[in-house]
Design a protein around this motif. Structure first.
Motif, mmCIF file in Angstrom:
data_model
loop_
_atom_site.group_PDB
_atom_site.id
_atom_site.type_symbol
_atom_site.label_atom_id
_atom_site.label_comp_id
_atom_site.label_asym_id
_atom_site.label_seq_id
_atom_site.Cartn_x
_atom_site.Cartn_y
_atom_site.Cartn_z
ATOM 1 N N SER A 18 0.853 -1.179 0.000
ATOM 2 C CA SER A 18 0.000 0.000 0.000
ATOM 3 C C SER A 18 0.897 1.239 0.000
ATOM 4 O O SER A 18 2.083 1.151 0.328
ATOM 5 N N PRO A 19 0.337 2.386 -0.351
ATOM 6 C CA PRO A 19 1.139 3.613 -0.269
ATOM 7 C C PRO A 19 1.708 3.834 1.142
ATOM 8 O O PRO A 19 2.848 4.275 1.283
ATOM 9 N N LEU A 20 0.941 3.495 2.174
ATOM 10 C CA LEU A 20 1.425 3.636 3.547
ATOM 11 C C LEU A 20 2.611 2.703 3.804
ATOM 12 O O LEU A 20 3.588 3.089 4.445
ATOM 13 N N ASP A 21 2.559 1.464 3.290
ATOM 14 C CA ASP A 21 3.678 0.534 3.439
ATOM 15 C C ASP A 21 4.946 1.105 2.817
ATOM 16 O O ASP A 21 6.019 1.054 3.417
ATOM 17 N N VAL A 22 4.831 1.621 1.597
ATOM 18 C CA VAL A 22 5.997 2.179 0.899
ATOM 19 C C VAL A 22 6.550 3.363 1.688
ATOM 20 O O VAL A 22 7.764 3.462 1.918
#
Length: 158
Positions: A18-22
């Motif tokens: 997810s964008p949050l993971d990245v």
């Protein structure tokens, strides 16, 4: 590799994050490697999109507390474990050993008779030796930090 019940761990490719993971992955690496270790280097090196990443999050806060990156060359029979990083709040808990064991286990799934390489910070050489790695170079500076090259055959045990 089993992690604490208070932690969640998953392997994924960058494209599966997810964008949050990245964001959390790049922020943790920046906070430790660039800011804490005061080493100006290009962390975004073009290898993340093809690599496997293990993300370990704290179960209660959901904060990313550790990660490791595995890049593999199946045709050559080699893999590299790198970008091993642990948040300051999770240090001293054994998470580093768990991350490395998980990385070794993942490489052995992909390349059962392969070789694992890594560039170890010199002060962690004995830690990596305890995991079955052997030093194969003299000490050298990488991004201003003393390192040694190390290698391990898959299935070598530790």
């Amino acid at each position: 590799m089993e992690f604490e019940t208070t932690q969640s761990a998953r392997w994924c490719r960058l494209q599966q994050m997810s964008p949050l993971d990245v964001h959390d992955l790049l922020k943790l690496r920046q906070d430790v490697f660039v800011i804490e270790q005061t080493s100006l280097y290009p962390d975004i090196d073009g290898k993340d999109p093809e690599a496997l990443h293990l993300l370990v999050r704290d179960g209660s806060s959901n904060a990313l507390i550790g990660t490791v990156r595995v890049t593999e060359d199946v045709q050559a029979g080699t893999a590299r474990i790198g970008r091993v990083v642990i948040a300051p709040s999770a240090r001293g808990t054994g998470l580093g050993r768990k991350l490395m064991l998980a990385g070794i286990e993942k490489v052995e799934e992909i390349l059962p008779s392969g070789v694992i390489d890594l560039s170890a910070q010199a002060h962690l050489e004995s830690f990596y030796r305890s995991l079955g790695f052997e030093t194969v170079s003299e000490e050298y500076l990488e991004d201003g930090i003393p390192h040694v090259d190390m290698t391990r055959r898959c299935g070598a045990g530790n």
